[in-house]
Design an enzyme around this catalytic site. Structure first.
Site, PDB file in Angstrom:
ATOM      1  N   TYR A 182      42.925  -8.089 -72.186  1.00  0.00           N
ATOM      2  CA  TYR A 182      43.772  -6.937 -71.895  1.00  0.00           C
ATOM      3  C   TYR A 182      45.166  -7.073 -72.507  1.00  0.00           C
ATOM      4  CZ  TYR A 182      40.338  -5.364 -68.413  1.00  0.00           C
ATOM      5  OH  TYR A 182      39.190  -4.929 -67.788  1.00  0.00           O
ATOM      6  N   LYS A 233      31.888 -17.321 -69.744  1.00  0.00           N
ATOM      7  CA  LYS A 233      30.809 -17.096 -70.720  1.00  0.00           C
ATOM      8  C   LYS A 233      30.890 -18.203 -71.762  1.00  0.00           C
ATOM      9  CE  LYS A 233      27.296 -14.574 -72.148  1.00  0.00           C
ATOM     10  NZ  LYS A 233      26.007 -14.664 -71.405  1.00  0.00           N
ATOM     11  N   ASP A 265      27.117 -12.973 -66.704  1.00  0.00           N
ATOM     12  CA  ASP A 265      25.966 -12.085 -66.552  1.00  0.00           C
ATOM     13  C   ASP A 265      25.121 -12.502 -65.350  1.00  0.00           C
ATOM     14  OD1 ASP A 265      25.496 -14.397 -68.010  1.00  0.00           O
ATOM     15  OD2 ASP A 265      24.166 -13.463 -69.470  1.00  0.00           O
ATOM     16  N   ASP A 289      37.949  -8.103 -63.236  1.00  0.00           N
ATOM     17  CA  ASP A 289      38.058  -6.660 -63.061  1.00  0.00           C
ATOM     18  C   ASP A 289      36.696  -6.075 -62.700  1.00  0.00           C
ATOM     19  OD1 ASP A 289      38.916  -4.043 -63.100  1.00  0.00           O
ATOM     20  OD2 ASP A 289      39.378  -3.989 -65.238  1.00  0.00           O
ATOM     21  N   ASP A 293      35.053  -5.189 -58.598  1.00  0.00           N
ATOM     22  CA  ASP A 293      34.597  -3.832 -58.285  1.00  0.00           C
ATOM     23  C   ASP A 293      33.149  -3.840 -57.817  1.00  0.00           C
ATOM     24  OD1 ASP A 293      37.031  -2.770 -58.881  1.00  0.00           O
ATOM     25  OD2 ASP A 293      36.409  -1.664 -60.650  1.00  0.00           O
TER      26      ASP A 293
END
Length: 406
Positions: A182, A233, A265, A289, A293
């Site tokens: 970001y 990852k 994942d 993020d 959620d």
């Protein structure tokens, strides 16, 4: 306070230090004014950023709660309301005015409602409401985002997961907030060798950024159930390889915390398959993020979950994790509980007012126990109420309940 099985105690290690400031008196708008022979010895400045959509509605309710618990517990709060997001774009042409950032920096803590909406979706990137939020986080230097996800017994049937899967879930996502893709550079648009337009971003982390968020995660896990899962990852991304290396090296400093690693994942799959396996999760900005959620929906509604964003020093930023919900804005349909619980986190982690925070947490539970529900968590046999009435019922509970000792 409710029993431990239905507690809303969000456990983490406070690492901000705040000092009392003298601020003007305020008038409580709801509930009983408490008077005593001695004047309140502590006072705090809080910056309010209502923002867009349902933001002003939920901030109004949370402000009333903060005023009431301050009156009960014997300290003073003064509020400065400032524009941000789409509201600021409409008013002054930028998503984060300098005056708003300066107010937040000078405050003891900042409470944000929500930002964004369809109206500004087609704006250039620097004129999007979301850019203002990134600028605010960067300006306050808040790098650690704590997002609890707890399935309350009163709301277990609101979860989309089977009851036996959702029941008892209590986890904390510790998200790195000011690094990664970001914020990484280079980023932008260009043209490749074939003349095709391309967009590119950079996932980059410095060792110190990983070290500091990992330490907070270990401390958080130590205060909870002693289990920390680091999500990355590392089988593909070099930034994740460094992340895993540094987190692993730190584990020797926290022998009482059980560290595990999981690819993002698989973590996304495990959160819906067996969420009770998680205690504390630490991960980078973009993975946090998404996963936080996802975790929120296990609880039944994103409208129930608060968050705290903290730095090494200075004021924290507290906000519900839900968006601005422009489709229901102004209709008195919003769920204010996430914002009220964010106010509780503000009191606990931002101001060190533990008893006042417990009053709000206990009142939320009591209100749910009494059967009040907004539309997002409503089910048969409960009373459907709007944002304002839900807030009023929580205030009634605050005024009548004495929390457990700290």
């Amino acid at each position: 306070m409710a029993s431990s099985s239905s507690s809303l105690q969000f456990t983490a290690t406070p690492f901000n230090q705040f000092h009392s400031k003298q601020v003007p008196k305020y008038a409580t708008k709801w509930g009983t004014i408490r008077c005593s022979a001695a004047s309140p010895s502590k006072s705090y400045n809080i910056t309010l950023l209502p923002g867009d959509g349902i933001g002003p509605e939920v901030i109004s309710v949370a402000k009333n709660a903060l005023q009431l618990v301050a009156s009960i517990e014997g300290f003073k709060v003064a509020f400065e309301e400032m524009p941000m997001g789409g509201a600021a774009l409409d008013a002054v042409g930028v998503p984060l005015p300098d005056e708003t950032l300066n107010s937040a920096k000078k405050s003891d803590a900042t409470l944000l409602g929500a930002i964004g909406g369809y109206k500004w979706d087609k704006n250039e990137k620097h004129l999007k409401p979301e850019t203002g939020l990134l600028q605010l986080r960067e300006g306050l230097q808040v790098f650690a985002n704590l997002r609890p996800a707890t399935v309350l017994p009163q709301l277990v049937d609101a979860s989309t997961l089977k009851k036996e899967v959702a029941e008892g879930v209590d986890l904390m996502v510790v998200r790195e907030l000011t690094g990664g893709i970001y914020f990484g550079k280079p980023r932008g648009f260009s043209t490749n060798e074939n003349g095709q337009e391309i967009g590119f971003n950079t996932e980059v982390y410095a060792a110190y950024e990983i070290d500091r968020i990992a330490r907070i995660a270990f401390e958080t896990a130590r205060k909870r159930r002693g289990k920390l899962c680091s999500v990355d990852k590392a089988n593909v991304l070099e930034a994740s390889m460094l992340w895993r290396k540094i987190v692993t090296a730190l584990a020797s400093e926290y022998p009482d915390v059980e560290l595990s690693h999981m690819y993002v994942d698989n973590a996304a799959m495990q959160l819906v398959r067996n969420p009770k396996q998680f205690d504390t999760i630490v991960t980078n900005n973009i993975f946090g993020d998404i996963l936080s959620d996802e975790a929120s929906m296990i609880t039944g509604s994103i409208g129930m979950l608060p968050s705290a964003s903290l730095g090494a020093a200075g004021p924290g930023l507290f906000e519900p994790i839900h968006g601005s919900a422009p489709d229901i804005a102004g209709q008195d349909k919003a769920n204010p509980l996430a914002t009220m619980l964010s106010a509780a986190m503000l009191l606990k982690y931002g101001l060190g007012e533990e008893k006042a925070a417990q009053r709000i947490e206990a009142a939320v539970l009591d209100t749910l126990n009494r059967g009040f529900r907004t539309g997002d968590i409503h089910s048969a046999g409960h009373k459907l109420v709007g944002c304002k009435e839900m807030g009023e019922e929580v205030l009634k509970s605050i005024d009548s309940k004495t929390p457990a000792a700290v």
